[in-house]
Design a protein around this motif. Structure first.
Motif, PDB file in Angstrom:
ATOM      1  N   GLN A 176       0.844  -1.186   0.000  1.00 18.10           N
ATOM      2  CA  GLN A 176       0.000   0.000   0.000  1.00 18.10           C
ATOM      3  C   GLN A 176       0.886   1.245   0.000  1.00 18.10           C
ATOM      4  N   PRO A 177       0.618   2.228  -0.874  1.00 20.17           N
ATOM      5  CA  PRO A 177       1.391   3.473  -0.830  1.00 20.17           C
ATOM      6  C   PRO A 177       1.207   4.179   0.517  1.00 20.17           C
ATOM      7  N   LEU A 178       2.246   4.855   0.963  1.00 22.88           N
ATOM      8  CA  LEU A 178       2.193   5.651   2.189  1.00 22.88           C
ATOM      9  C   LEU A 178       2.339   7.129   1.827  1.00 22.88           C
ATOM     10  N   TYR A 179       1.926   8.007   2.749  1.00 24.60           N
ATOM     11  CA  TYR A 179       1.815   9.429   2.405  1.00 24.60           C
ATOM     12  C   TYR A 179       2.192  10.295   3.595  1.00 24.60           C
ATOM     13  N   LEU A 180       3.053  11.287   3.342  1.00 27.15           N
ATOM     14  CA  LEU A 180       3.404  12.285   4.350  1.00 27.15           C
ATOM     15  C   LEU A 180       3.225  13.677   3.757  1.00 27.15           C
ATOM     16  N   PRO A 181       2.493  14.558   4.424  1.00 26.94           N
ATOM     17  CA  PRO A 181       2.363  15.933   3.938  1.00 26.94           C
ATOM     18  C   PRO A 181       3.496  16.814   4.453  1.00 26.94           C
ATOM     19  N   ASN A 182       3.751  17.878   3.704  1.00 27.24           N
ATOM     20  CA  ASN A 182       4.574  18.994   4.181  1.00 27.24           C
ATOM     21  C   ASN A 182       6.005  18.600   4.543  1.00 27.24           C
ATOM     22  N   LEU A 183       6.622  17.761   3.718  1.00 33.40           N
ATOM     23  CA  LEU A 183       8.029  17.428   3.915  1.00 33.40           C
ATOM     24  C   LEU A 183       8.901  18.431   3.162  1.00 33.40           C
ATOM     25  N   THR A 184       9.995  18.829   3.766  1.00 33.47           N
ATOM     26  CA  THR A 184      10.963  19.680   3.082  1.00 33.47           C
ATOM     27  C   THR A 184      12.051  18.802   2.493  1.00 33.47           C
ATOM     28  N   ILE A 185      12.109  18.765   1.168  1.00 29.51           N
ATOM     29  CA  ILE A 185      13.091  17.959   0.448  1.00 29.51           C
ATOM     30  C   ILE A 185      13.803  18.860  -0.551  1.00 29.51           C
ATOM     31  N   ALA A 186      15.123  18.856  -0.496  1.00 28.05           N
ATOM     32  CA  ALA A 186      15.951  19.663  -1.404  1.00 28.05           C
ATOM     33  C   ALA A 186      15.515  21.126  -1.398  1.00 28.05           C
ATOM     34  N   GLY A 188      12.605  22.445  -0.863  1.00 26.50           N
ATOM     35  CA  GLY A 188      11.222  22.734  -1.215  1.00 26.50           C
ATOM     36  C   GLY A 188      10.249  21.929  -0.383  1.00 26.50           C
ATOM     37  N   GLN A 189       9.036  22.465  -0.218  1.00 28.52           N
ATOM     38  CA  GLN A 189       8.007  21.763   0.550  1.00 28.52           C
ATOM     39  C   GLN A 189       7.190  20.883  -0.375  1.00 28.52           C
ATOM     40  N   HIS A 190       6.982  19.633   0.049  1.00 29.24           N
ATOM     41  CA  HIS A 190       6.277  18.662  -0.784  1.00 29.24           C
ATOM     42  C   HIS A 190       5.337  17.824   0.066  1.00 29.24           C
ATOM     43  N   ASN A 191       4.186  17.500  -0.500  1.00 30.03           N
ATOM     44  CA  ASN A 191       3.400  16.371  -0.029  1.00 30.03           C
ATOM     45  C   ASN A 191       3.936  15.152  -0.771  1.00 30.03           C
ATOM     46  N   VAL A 192       4.263  14.088  -0.047  1.00 31.80           N
ATOM     47  CA  VAL A 192       5.054  13.000  -0.630  1.00 31.80           C
ATOM     48  C   VAL A 192       4.318  11.673  -0.509  1.00 31.80           C
ATOM     49  N   VAL A 193       4.295  10.919  -1.609  1.00 31.96           N
ATOM     50  CA  VAL A 193       3.772   9.558  -1.596  1.00 31.96           C
ATOM     51  C   VAL A 193       4.944   8.605  -1.806  1.00 31.96           C
ATOM     52  N   PHE A 194       4.976   7.540  -0.996  1.00 33.21           N
ATOM     53  CA  PHE A 194       6.066   6.559  -1.026  1.00 33.21           C
ATOM     54  C   PHE A 194       5.538   5.248  -1.598  1.00 33.21           C
ATOM     55  N   VAL A 195       6.307   4.659  -2.509  1.00 36.85           N
ATOM     56  CA  VAL A 195       5.878   3.456  -3.215  1.00 36.85           C
ATOM     57  C   VAL A 195       7.023   2.449  -3.216  1.00 36.85           C
ATOM     58  N   ALA A 196       6.709   1.181  -2.907  1.00 37.43           N
ATOM     59  CA  ALA A 196       7.701   0.105  -2.938  1.00 37.43           C
ATOM     60  C   ALA A 196       7.307  -0.905  -4.004  1.00 37.43           C
ATOM     61  N   THR A 197       8.309  -1.505  -4.675  1.00 40.52           N
ATOM     62  CA  THR A 197       8.030  -2.410  -5.785  1.00 40.52           C
ATOM     63  C   THR A 197       8.700  -3.766  -5.592  1.00 40.52           C
ATOM     64  N   GLU A 198       8.227  -4.726  -6.388  1.00 39.74           N
ATOM     65  CA  GLU A 198       8.811  -6.064  -6.375  1.00 39.74           C
ATOM     66  C   GLU A 198      10.184  -6.105  -7.048  1.00 39.74           C
ATOM     67  N   ASN A 199      10.622  -4.996  -7.620  1.00 38.76           N
ATOM     68  CA  ASN A 199      11.973  -4.931  -8.174  1.00 38.76           C
ATOM     69  C   ASN A 199      12.953  -4.349  -7.166  1.00 38.76           C
ATOM     70  N   ASP A 200      12.590  -4.434  -5.881  1.00 35.70           N
ATOM     71  CA  ASP A 200      13.451  -3.989  -4.782  1.00 35.70           C
ATOM     72  C   ASP A 200      13.725  -2.493  -4.815  1.00 35.70           C
ATOM     73  N   SER A 201      12.703  -1.717  -5.181  1.00 35.09           N
ATOM     74  CA  SER A 201      12.842  -0.265  -5.205  1.00 35.09           C
ATOM     75  C   SER A 201      11.866   0.390  -4.244  1.00 35.09           C
ATOM     76  N   VAL A 202      12.270   1.556  -3.737  1.00 37.45           N
ATOM     77  CA  VAL A 202      11.367   2.451  -3.021  1.00 37.45           C
ATOM     78  C   VAL A 202      11.498   3.829  -3.661  1.00 37.45           C
ATOM     79  N   TYR A 203      10.352   4.442  -3.963  1.00 42.05           N
ATOM     80  CA  TYR A 203      10.302   5.761  -4.577  1.00 42.05           C
ATOM     81  C   TYR A 203       9.618   6.746  -3.636  1.00 42.05           C
TER      82      TYR A 203
END
Length: 612
Positions: A176-186, A188-203
């Motif tokens: 299941q995708p996970l979600y965090l609002p208002n993260l500061t990355i690089a 800038g402020q972002h609402n962020v969705v995190f996704v994991a795959t069967e190819n051993d990746s996390v985005y």
């Protein structure tokens, strides 16, 4: 104050035409009309009015003059296709993220695509309100988000709601995708969705579509082969739903990698801002217990490398918990969230076999005292020793505190009719003599209502439970899900059945014996696990992903229903035609809904639905 800027049209071949392009923000019409006379022509438009915000839609309209042959229009925002029509005119209302947005406007005429580009700035911030950090939204596993302020029954329909954009990924998304609002990355402020795959990746992706590229992406190594005709195929990497610790900005995830031709489980702790490994790097996951059961060697049973780490990760206190299936025994392990040291091990059948924990990807429910609840499964032919087909109550140290095993467990075991094909939900306290309850069910379609203080254990003649309600349409292969709960309703969707809602009484602590409402569309393989959104006790919507098309590689289908009467379907992604088509269906996927977006994991992409 209105300020003007220019759109430049780029083309190697261009016919004379007149184009009217309008941008309306916050109800203010800032219109400019221009006539193209020679390549490269320019069109002047006005920027959004001061005071606009991300919640104010931007109105785009354009029309070719009568003497032109424009046949198609497209609008890309931040490199993501947001609008497409086969027409010589445009009338689109689109929301833009706060800050600078790259807008590309394309039209097709006389065999040539011509492009116009502009930067539109929307004032304000992309402020999110809701975090989804664990499987099914909360530790009780209700699947409910009662703080949804954007999506409601009036705007979730095919006219105003649909697929906004998608992000390509490198493998199937079971988690299941996970979600965090208002993260500061690089910076800038972002609402962020995190996704994991069967190819051993996390985005990590910007959830508002401000960029088509990941904010970060990590790949753990080479995924293992998963040639399982009834399971995960063709590769297996990250299957389970990760969990996020917001107190330390850490995402925990378990991977399977092929290392020196061996399958290795690893627990990772990733910084949610950068994706970097924390706490000294990943730790190899293994376990041993004493026992004489299947695959015992010199009185020791070891976690097999061909297991699936199937259950969603659970964070409670200082421990990370996760379970295994698809092997000779069921295992649950606990690890310290900071040192990543193993703190507890449980094997369900040390002197037998079976008792696996797969739960269709579910995660254990956790009560206020830190007790964990889940259900074990079985394989046909497993011996009867141990906790096969059992509701289990664990302490934080993974010691069994109580259990319930159905009186017909031998029948379930003989027919591969797992009780643990589903998982559990902790119900709100009620006014009966049994105020603390737990609900779940398995393949034979019985929904069990249990007293968490006295779960019933096992007798061969009767089930010592508070209630059993039969659902489903088949003898076996019914429940493959975690039930959802909201506002007095329990939602469950069995294989080859329709979505059903059962009433739950806060006075008696019992379910209605028949559905209070049911949908009309039958889902095929494995049914679905629902998510629910609402604004408190109103505007309830039930969301689910249909994977009927999965065996043939067809698309997933997102559905939305009235939570008070699921016979009313507000929307499904088949209604929108190709505009809303999702990626290839994956079994057991659960939608994540937060801050006006619905995130749908598929076989090749993360699809994002919302207000158009």
């Amino acid at each position: 104050m209105r300020c003007k800027s220019s759109i430049l049209l780029h083309s190697t071949r261009f016919s004379l035409f007149a184009l009217l392009f309008t941008v309306i923000v916050g109800g203010v019409d800032t219109r400019a009309a221009c006539t193209a006379t020679a390549p490269p022509p320019s069109i002047t438009i006005c920027s959004p009015a001061p005071g606009s915000s991300p919640s104010d839609p931007v109105q785009f309209s354009a029309a070719g003059a009568s003497n032109t042959t424009i046949t198609n229009f497209r609008i890309y925002i931040n490199n993501l296709l947001r609008y497409s029509t086969v027409s010589n005119s445009v009338n689109a209302s689109l929301t833009l993220a706060a800050g600078s947005n790259s807008v590309v406007f394309q039209f097709y005429s006389n065999g040539v695509w011509t492009k116009a580009s502009e930067t539109i700035t929307v004032q304000g911030t992309n402020t999110g309100h809701v975090a989804v950090t664990t499987y099914h939204n909360d530790l009780h596993r209700t699947g409910a988000n009662p703080n949804e302020s954007v999506l409601n029954p009036s705007n979730v329909n095919v006219a105003s709601f649909g697929k906004r954009f998608s992000f390509p990924v490198d493998g199937q998304v079971y988690a299941q995708p996970l979600y965090l609002p208002n993260l500061t990355i690089a910076g800038g402020q972002h609402n962020v969705v995190f996704v994991a795959t069967e190819n051993d990746s996390v985005y990590a992706f910007d959830a508002d579509g401000r960029s088509s590229s990941p904010l970060w992406h990590v790949k753990f190594g080479t995924a293992a082969s998963g040639q399982d005709t009834e399971g995960i195929s063709p590769i297996i990497g990250v299957t389970s739903t990760p969990v996020i610790d917001t107190s330390t900005n850490t995402l925990y995830v378990v991977s399977v990698t092929l290392e020196s031709n061996k399958r290795i489980f690893r627990l990772h702790a990733l910084d949610v801002v950068t994706g970097a490994e924390k706490f000294g790097g990943s730790k190899i996951v293994t376990a041993q217990v004493s026992g004489t059961g299947r695959d015992s060697s010199n009185g020791i049973i070891t976690l097999e490398s061909n297991c699936y780490q199937r259950t969603g990760l659970t964070l409670d206190g200082n421990n990370i918990y996760f379970g295994f299936a698809h092997c000779s025994h069921g295992w649950y392990l606990a690890y310290d969230k900071t040192t990543l040291a193993q703190t507890a091990v449980f094997n369900s059948t040390p002197n037998g076999a079976g008792g696996m924990f797969w739960n269709s990807g579910g995660a254990p429910a956790v009560d206020a005292s830190g007790n964990l609840y889940t259900i074990s499964a079985v394989d046909a032919g497993d011996p009867g020793s141990g906790f096969n087909d059992s509701f289990l109550k664990f302490s934080s140290a993974l010691k069994v505190q109580d259990y319930f095993m159905p009186s017909n467990e031998a029948v379930l075991r003989a027919n591969d009719a797992d009780l643990g094909s589903g998982d559990v939900v902790i119900m709100p306290n009620n006014a009966s003599a049994h105020p603390y309850e737990l609900i779940g069910g398995g393949k034979d379609g019985r929904i069990f209502v249990l007293d968490r203080a006295n779960m019933g254990k096992f007798t061969s003649t009767t089930d010592h439970v508070l209630q059993e309600v039969q659902t489903g349409t088949q003898q076996f292969d019914n429940i493959f899900s975690t039930p959802g709960y909201w506002n007095g309703y329990l939602y469950i969707h069995c294989e080859n059945d329709v979505l059903k809602s059962y009433g739950f009484s806060l006075t008696t602590g019992l379910l209605t014996t028949s559905p209070t409402s049911k949908a009309s569309h039958v889902f095929g393989v494995h049914g679905a696990t629902v998510s629910i959104t609402s604004s408190g006790s109103v505007d309830g919507i039930v969301w689910e992903i249909e994977s009927t098309n999965q065996p043939k590689g067809g698309p997933a289908v997102l559905h939305a229903y009235d939570a008070n009467n699921v016979a009313t379907e507000f929307y499904n992604s088949s209604q929108g035609g190709t505009r809303d088509t999702a990626g290839p269906a994956v079994k057991f996927t659960v939608p994540t809904v937060a801050d006006g977006k619905v995130f749908v994991g598929t076989g090749s992409e993360l699809d994002v639905y919302g207000i158009l």
